[in-house]
Design a protein around this motif. Structure first.
Motif, short mmCIF file in Angstrom:
data_model
loop_
_atom_site.label_atom_id
_atom_site.label_comp_id
_atom_site.label_asym_id
_atom_site.label_seq_id
_atom_site.Cartn_x
_atom_site.Cartn_y
_atom_site.Cartn_z
N ILE A 196 1.19 22.25 0.26
CA ILE A 196 -0.24 22.32 -0.01
C ILE A 196 -0.71 23.74 0.30
O ILE A 196 -0.45 24.27 1.38
N ASP A 197 -1.38 24.37 -0.65
CA ASP A 197 -1.88 25.72 -0.45
C ASP A 197 -3.33 25.75 0.02
O ASP A 197 -3.72 26.62 0.79
N VAL A 198 -4.10 24.77 -0.46
CA VAL A 198 -5.52 24.71 -0.13
C VAL A 198 -5.89 23.27 0.19
O VAL A 198 -5.49 22.34 -0.52
N GLY A 199 -6.64 23.08 1.26
CA GLY A 199 -7.23 21.78 1.54
C GLY A 199 -8.72 21.87 1.32
O GLY A 199 -9.37 22.83 1.74
N ILE A 201 -3.87 22.11 -4.47
CA ILE A 201 -5.03 21.74 -3.68
C ILE A 201 -4.98 20.24 -3.38
O ILE A 201 -4.72 19.44 -4.27
N LEU A 202 -5.27 19.87 -2.13
CA LEU A 202 -5.35 18.47 -1.75
C LEU A 202 -6.78 18.12 -1.36
O LEU A 202 -7.40 18.85 -0.58
N THR A 203 -7.28 17.00 -1.89
CA THR A 203 -8.63 16.56 -1.54
C THR A 203 -8.77 15.06 -1.77
O THR A 203 -7.77 14.36 -1.96
N ARG A 227 -14.49 18.13 -10.31
CA ARG A 227 -15.04 19.45 -10.63
C ARG A 227 -14.06 20.56 -10.25
O ARG A 227 -14.00 21.60 -10.91
N LEU A 228 -13.30 20.36 -9.18
CA LEU A 228 -12.25 21.33 -8.85
C LEU A 228 -11.27 21.48 -10.00
O LEU A 228 -10.86 22.60 -10.35
N ALA A 229 -10.87 20.35 -10.58
CA ALA A 229 -9.92 20.39 -11.69
C ALA A 229 -10.53 21.07 -12.92
O ALA A 229 -9.86 21.87 -13.59
N GLU A 230 -11.79 20.74 -13.22
CA GLU A 230 -12.44 21.36 -14.39
C GLU A 230 -12.62 22.86 -14.21
O GLU A 230 -12.32 23.65 -15.12
N VAL A 250 -4.73 19.91 -8.65
CA VAL A 250 -5.51 19.15 -7.68
C VAL A 250 -4.85 17.80 -7.45
O VAL A 250 -4.70 17.01 -8.38
N THR A 251 -4.44 17.54 -6.22
CA THR A 251 -3.84 16.26 -5.83
C THR A 251 -4.85 15.47 -5.01
O THR A 251 -5.50 16.02 -4.12
N GLU A 252 -4.96 14.17 -5.31
CA GLU A 252 -5.94 13.32 -4.65
C GLU A 252 -5.25 12.28 -3.77
O GLU A 252 -4.25 11.69 -4.18
N VAL A 253 -5.79 12.09 -2.57
CA VAL A 253 -5.30 11.04 -1.67
C VAL A 253 -6.50 10.31 -1.10
O VAL A 253 -7.62 10.84 -1.08
#
Length: 494
Positions: free
Chosen positions: A88-91, A36-38, A47-50, A65-68
């Motif tokens: 990336i599977d989900v944005g 997931i990228l956000t 919260r996505l990671a938790e 979860v990857t952050e940019v």
């Protein structure tokens, strides 16, 4: 992390391990990784990671979860999916950005998944977010994790002490800000600010200016829009209404922090939590954020206004401002036109159409898990998550909010303000067409920043934006943009 948030997280994990409330079964996604990228930071991403850890424990799927930086989210996803890199599977991004990605065939249609999902309960998702946020062309292409629009907040104690009423118009906003600016609002002996607005370039300032402009420009309901003429896609920007909005926005700086032009939302949030802001433009976060331990000086004191409006509105035929009447602004209340702005439209998750089917299945199940009331009704009450209400069950009573620690009077104000905005037939939609990010996040943002910095005049800024928007429209094709605009707003209006 607050003690409340820690306890909620612990409880959530326990629930997930004991009886997963999603649409999947234990071990169904063993060996599947969903990337997931956000955006960066705990807000949204945290919260996505938790929840991802809960989901992994319950289903076997690993959520990464990857952050940019904010400005890189859209181009990175667009490039990854359009070039076939597919890392990336989900944005998770602004709901409005989905239209451009979908037009290129990059989004998975989640409608078949939704139809089989017994846990999602779409009827509980507020109509605006269900129909304008999650759907593109009548099909569910995204799932909300957050419901966004901007409101004005005020320090109830500061205004009461000054004998002032909360602002109803933007002129009122300036007047109130001027009268409370320089007061010591937190008892530390230092003068504080009448207004706090994030105005940093290449950040999110371009949303706040639209919150100001909407009530001057849109009068005929959501389907009218306030950026373009629906029939021609000619920009509705170089006129007295947007000029007034720009001037009001700049004037608020007289009553703000000296470094306001370099402040992003994290900076202004730190200020209001420290008790240094009398008024502010914000999303729904200040309601629960004032419950955090580092906001003790303002707990129960930051109240919300569903929308601030105007007594003058745009005559689109002449480009001039005219007084509010039943004809010029049929949704006006007591001579004031309100158009609460769905800034950003909410963070939503979209699935890469080219992802492996097993990844798609796991990705949908996770987004459904995030969206469902069992999880979401907790997440939206925690200010640090950055998630704001979007389900009717989150807004039907004060129970969730009082349980989270919010004083009942504040909870009544908070959900009352949100409901008043969501129920406003003149609610203004964020731009939701191909090129939306360039129209606003690049062109509007750049010219606004130049005007605020004194590099150009307001007339030059509006002229530059008009030319820039025309160029983007031509690049995408005017006829196709007209169709996209009609699709995004429903029945087009003028």
């Amino acid at each position: 992390m607050s003690s409340y948030k820690k306890s909620v997280c612990a409880l959530s994990v326990a629930v997930a391990l004991g009886a997963f409330s999603g649409v999947s079964t234990a071990g169904e996604f063993d060996g599947v990784t969903v990337n997931i990228l956000t955006r960066p930071g705990y807000v949204i991403a945290g919260r996505l990671a938790e929840r991802g850890k809960e989901f992994e424990a319950a289903t076997g799927a690993k959520i990464v979860v990857t952050e940019v930086p904010f400005a890189e989210i859209f181009p990175k996803i667009q490039n990854d999916w359009s070039t076939g890199t597919n890392s990336i599977d989900v944005g998770v991004f602004a709901a409005g950005w989905g239209v451009e990605l979908d037009a290129a065939g990059l989004l998975e249609d989640m409608t078949p998944y939704v139809e089989k999902d017994t846990k999602l309960d779409l009827n509980d998702v507020a109509p605006y977010f269900r129909d304008f946020g999650q759907k593109i062309g009548g099909k569910t292409k995204l799932l909300m994790v957050d419901g966004d629009f901007q409101m004005v907040y005020y320090r109830k104690d500061v205004l009461e002490k000054a004998g002032l009423q909360p602002p109803k118009t933007w002129d009122d906003y300036l007047e109130v800000a001027s009268k409370i600016h320089g007061q010591d609002m937190n008892g530390d002996g230092t003068p504080d600010y009448g207004s706090c607005i994030f105005k940093k370039r290449n950040a999110q300032s371009y949303f706040a200016i639209q919150t100001v402009a909407a009530s001057y420009v849109q009068t005929q309901g959501t389907a009218q829009g306030f950026h373009f003429d629906a029939a021609t896609m000619k920009p509705i920007i170089n006129n007295e209404a947007w000029k007034k909005a720009f001037e009001v926005y700049k004037e608020t700086g007289k009553y703000g922090p000296p470094e306001e032009l370099n402040m992003d939302i994290g900076d202004t949030r730190a200020l209001f939590k420290a008790g240094r802001c009398g008024l502010l433009i914000e999303w729904g976060d200040p309601g629960p954020l004032q419950l955090d331990p580092d906001a003790a000086k303002v707990k129960g004191l930051i109240y919300a206004i569903g929308a601030v409006g105007s007594k003058e509105v745009l005559d689109r035929a002449t480009g001039k401002l005219v007084p509010v009447t039943k004809e010029s602004a049929p949704y006006a209340v007591d001579g004031i036109n309100y158009a609460p702005f769905a800034a950003f439209g909410g963070w939503a998750g979209a699935i890469n159409a080219k992802a492996d089917q097993k990844k798609k299945d796991a990705a949908y199940a996770f987004l459904s898990y995030m969206n469902q009331a069992a999880q979401s009704n907790v997440d939206v009450t925690i200010g640090a998550t950055g998630y704001n209400p979007y389900r009717l069950s989150q807004l039907k009573s004060t129970d969730l909010w009082v349980k989270s620690g919010m004083p009942k009077e504040l909870a009544e104000n908070y959900i009352g303000a949100i409901n008043s905005a969501l129920n406003n037939l003149n609610m203004a939609s964020d731009m939701k067409i191909p090129g939306a990010q360039k129209y606003t996040g690049v062109i509007l943002d750049t010219e606004l920043a130049r005007y605020l910095a004194g590099e150009i005049t307001v007339d030059e800024a509006l002229k530059n934006i008009e030319a820039g928007w025309e160029e983007v429209t031509e690049d995408f094709g005017r006829d196709s943009q007209i169709k996209a605009q009609a699709l995004a707003l429903g029945t087009p209006g003028n």
